[in-house]
Write a protein that holds these residues in place. Sequence first.
Motif, PDB file in Angstrom:
ATOM      1  N   ALA A 306      47.697  34.951  43.932  1.00  0.00           N
ATOM      2  CA  ALA A 306      47.589  34.051  42.501  1.00  0.00           C
ATOM      3  C   ALA A 306      46.947  34.589  41.467  1.00  0.00           C
ATOM      4  N   ALA A 307      46.376  35.496  41.631  1.00  0.00           N
ATOM      5  CA  ALA A 307      45.790  36.289  40.386  1.00  0.00           C
ATOM      6  C   ALA A 307      46.873  37.229  39.809  1.00  0.00           C
ATOM      7  N   VAL A 308      47.709  37.736  40.558  1.00  0.00           N
ATOM      8  CA  VAL A 308      48.779  38.725  40.081  1.00  0.00           C
ATOM      9  C   VAL A 308      49.828  37.588  39.437  1.00  0.00           C
ATOM     10  N   ASP A 309      50.093  36.264  40.016  1.00  0.00           N
ATOM     11  CA  ASP A 309      50.867  35.663  39.089  1.00  0.00           C
ATOM     12  C   ASP A 309      50.071  35.249  37.587  1.00  0.00           C
ATOM     13  N   TYR A 310      48.995  34.978  37.814  1.00  0.00           N
ATOM     14  CA  TYR A 310      48.117  34.721  36.520  1.00  0.00           C
ATOM     15  C   TYR A 310      48.254  35.900  35.530  1.00  0.00           C
ATOM     16  N   LEU A 311      48.103  37.274  35.847  1.00  0.00           N
ATOM     17  CA  LEU A 311      48.241  38.316  35.006  1.00  0.00           C
ATOM     18  C   LEU A 311      49.679  38.348  34.465  1.00  0.00           C
TER      19      LEU A 311
END
Length: 425
Positions: A306-311
């Motif tokens: 989810a953090a990767v998607d956010y970035l």
Amino acid sequence: MGVQESYPIDVEAIRADFPILDRMVGGDVETPGEGPGDDTPLCYLDNAATSHTPDQVVDTISDYYRGYNANVHRGIHQLSQEASVAYEEAHDTVADFVGADGREELVFTKNTTESENLVAYAWGLNELGPDDSVVMTEMEHHASLVTWQQIAKKTGAEVRYIRVDEQGYLDMDHAAELIDDSTAMVSVVHVSNTLGTVNPVAELADMAHDHDALIFVDGAQSAPTRPVDVKAMDADFFAFSGHKMCGPTGIGALYGKESILEEMSPYLYGGDMIRRVTYEDATWEDLPWKFEAGTPSIAQGIAFAAAVDYLEDIGMDAVQAHEELLAEYAYDRLTEFDDVTVYGPPGDDRGGLVAFNLGSVHAHDLSSIVNEHGVAIRAGDHCTQPLHDKLGAAASARASFYIYNTREEIDLLIDALEDARDLFA
């Protein structure tokens, strides 16, 4: 450069995703967030140590525990299947983020340090001997330096260090001298967590491969802040941590070329990494699971994705542009003062952090004083003690920036440093 100039990203909108940035500080640390003296706005400039986590990632963790909390790969029931799919797809997301060919090349670990140890023990103990050398740099984080140093002691291998010049760059002529036919592994930090130097890892990979050596790239400071393509740099291994890139603690990743990972023995043994066990022997599960023994960090792994998607929604090119803008601005502001020593390359050629010292003021005292202004920076040797010895500094202060930071916050740091100067005058 005026503080009202535009940014490469929508900082105001991004800050809204991080409620912690609205905190007031200065109160009783025994009751965090509730102290009666909490009356100073937080200015968080310690992102190289750990970044903050947006609501979207926190919600992902909550959704897992509230909706489908179950162990993975071990159940036929629906919750286990849902958790398994989410956890496996998280590998796909993170693998794609760094340009890996697929989940087979992406092992979830606790952090960059564990990734270093996985390779050092699973590969190094079996492959290194007295006739081999491991080449590192003088700017290595202890996670790399200490790990390979200790493996070398166990195997008899020689450790060599590429020099860092006075501006904080690697001496590439020296690198070419050290990397020779005896070299089995080159382990190099991509972006120095002390100097901010962005090392030419693709060039070092070419040097290593010309001598049939492997290269391990420590991407703890690069994966959060710039586009990464492990194939383009031709890294054999690349490691990074979730907590430095908007993710939770306790989760990191190791990229490894599939052909190399296939040949390596497991680092940890136990459940989930096995295919068949008898009283006499065992065989291993397919990649990447053979390196993920026991119950993994399921919620953290899903949240890492989810953090990767956010970035990626922001765009890593834009993230890098913002980091470089703030680093240059901070460098320019700090070098306005004759009694401030800034370590590393010029402001227009570094990652998003600045390590420095103010006159004879110890970095710990400096950090304590700026903390009274609500400014959070790091103080110490930043897990680079040998580098600090080379720099002639017992410690340094470090300000490091991320997607939610602004020039105004750097100005707050400068104001706090001016108060520190007056206090110690």
